[in-house]
Design a protein around this motif. Structure first.
Motif, PDB file in Angstrom:
ATOM      1  N   TYR A  13      16.780 -10.561  14.625  1.00  0.00           N
ATOM      2  CA  TYR A  13      16.790 -12.013  14.810  1.00  0.00           C
ATOM      3  C   TYR A  13      16.884 -12.374  16.294  1.00  0.00           C
ATOM      4  O   TYR A  13      16.293 -13.356  16.744  1.00  0.00           O
ATOM      5  CB  TYR A  13      17.941 -12.646  14.022  1.00  0.00           C
ATOM      6  CG  TYR A  13      17.668 -12.674  12.537  1.00  0.00           C
ATOM      7  CD1 TYR A  13      16.603 -13.410  12.023  1.00  0.00           C
ATOM      8  CD2 TYR A  13      18.447 -11.945  11.654  1.00  0.00           C
ATOM      9  CE1 TYR A  13      16.334 -13.424  10.670  1.00  0.00           C
ATOM     10  CE2 TYR A  13      18.183 -11.953  10.296  1.00  0.00           C
ATOM     11  CZ  TYR A  13      17.121 -12.695   9.816  1.00  0.00           C
ATOM     12  OH  TYR A  13      16.841 -12.693   8.472  1.00  0.00           O
ATOM     13  N   SER A  17      13.982 -14.542  18.254  1.00  0.00           N
ATOM     14  CA  SER A  17      14.360 -15.726  19.035  1.00  0.00           C
ATOM     15  C   SER A  17      13.880 -15.601  20.479  1.00  0.00           C
ATOM     16  O   SER A  17      13.302 -16.542  21.046  1.00  0.00           O
ATOM     17  CB  SER A  17      15.876 -15.917  19.012  1.00  0.00           C
ATOM     18  OG  SER A  17      16.343 -16.075  17.695  1.00  0.00           O
ATOM     19  N   CYS A  27      10.707 -17.901  22.397  1.00  0.00           N
ATOM     20  CA  CYS A  27      10.938 -18.643  23.647  1.00  0.00           C
ATOM     21  C   CYS A  27      10.039 -18.116  24.760  1.00  0.00           C
ATOM     22  O   CYS A  27       9.514 -18.890  25.568  1.00  0.00           O
ATOM     23  CB  CYS A  27      12.401 -18.550  24.054  1.00  0.00           C
ATOM     24  SG  CYS A  27      13.537 -19.378  22.928  1.00  0.00           S
TER      25      CYS A  27
END
Length: 270
Positions: A131, A135, A139
């Motif tokens: 995770y 993430s 970005c």
């Protein structure tokens, strides 16, 4: 859920309407159209945030992840960044172009199966790391794609000025030095995020004992993109190459990244 389906449709329609007003400003410097487009874009962000929250409550499971949710978060990031940029930097063309990408991602995401999830059994022990990886890479993609848009605008303006074609579109663009600086800042943000996401992925594979997957196409092409971004940074800060050369390397790196994004089917584990 029916509520979520209607909400997703509403997001698309309002987003499309926002782009129409932005396009009007894009073509004819219409201040009123820009204000309406900005207001609708903020409304899109609110609806997307609400949709994401509903999605997380009703569908998101720790044992699986959906491609639909992955691209939904990416589109939300694009809208968020464009709103921040339009608030602090007056670059209408950039906001329009970046939201064309955001809308395309959101529209194409309709073809994803919201119920089709990817099992995380391979990553069972290091699920939390996965995770973190997702993430960071989301970005990084957002920052680096925005940097590529600035590079494209830079090369367009450079060509126009070189050919002495001083049109009204050129007058509305930021200066070459400004676009060069914006590109550099985006890569300065995206490069370490991409590097960290890859380091987390490699760590996860090593911990799970899947060293052979380090030779997977997705892993190798990700490192190729990372290397190209490092070359861009060296050109910009050490070698002091002309702006157009650095911009082309940045676009090439982004192209590798985009190819990497759309080649999951030939990866052994993505």
């Amino acid at each position: 859920m029916v509520t979520q389906n209607w909400l997703y449709d509403a997001i698309l329609y309002v987003y499309a309407l926002s782009l129409l007003f932005y396009f009007s400003d894009f073509m004819d410097a219409n201040r009123r159209a820009k204000r309406i487009g900005t207001g609708l874009l903020i409304f899109v962000w609110v609806l997307q945030t609400l949709f994401l929250l509903l999605r997380m409550i009703s569908h998101f499971e720790l044992e699986s992840i959906s491609r639909f949710e992955y691209w939904l978060v990416f589109s939300w990031l694009i809208v968020t960044i464009s709103i921040v940029v339009s608030r602090f930097i007056n670059i209408e063309f950039f906001v329009f172009l970046v939201n064309v990408i955001g809308f395309a991602v959101l529209a194409l995401n309709l073809y994803s199966n919201p119920g089709e999830t990817t099992s995380l059994e391979l990553w069972h022990v290091t699920r939390d790391l996965l995770y973190v990886h997702i993430s960071l890479v989301l970005c990084a993609y957002a920052a680096l794609i925005i940097g590529a848009i600035f590079s494209g605008m830079y090369l367009f303006m450079h060509r126009q000025l070189k050919d002495k074609q001083w049109s009204r579109f050129v007058r509305r663009l930021p200066s070459l030095s400004s676009m060069e600086n914006y590109t550099y800042r985006m890569v300065l943000i995206g490069l370490p995020l991409l590097a960290m996401s890859l380091s987390v992925a490699v760590t996860s594979l090593l911990v799970e004992g899947h060293e052979a997957l380090l030779l997977d196409w997705k892993v190798l092409s990700s490192f190729a993109a990372l290397l190209l971004y490092i070359v861009y940074m060296l050109q910009r800060t050490v070698w002091r190459r002309p702006g157009p050369e650095a911009a082309r390397v940045n676009l090439l790196a982004c192209m590798v990244l985009i190819i990497n994004l759309f080649t999951n089917s030939i990866s052994s584990f993505h």
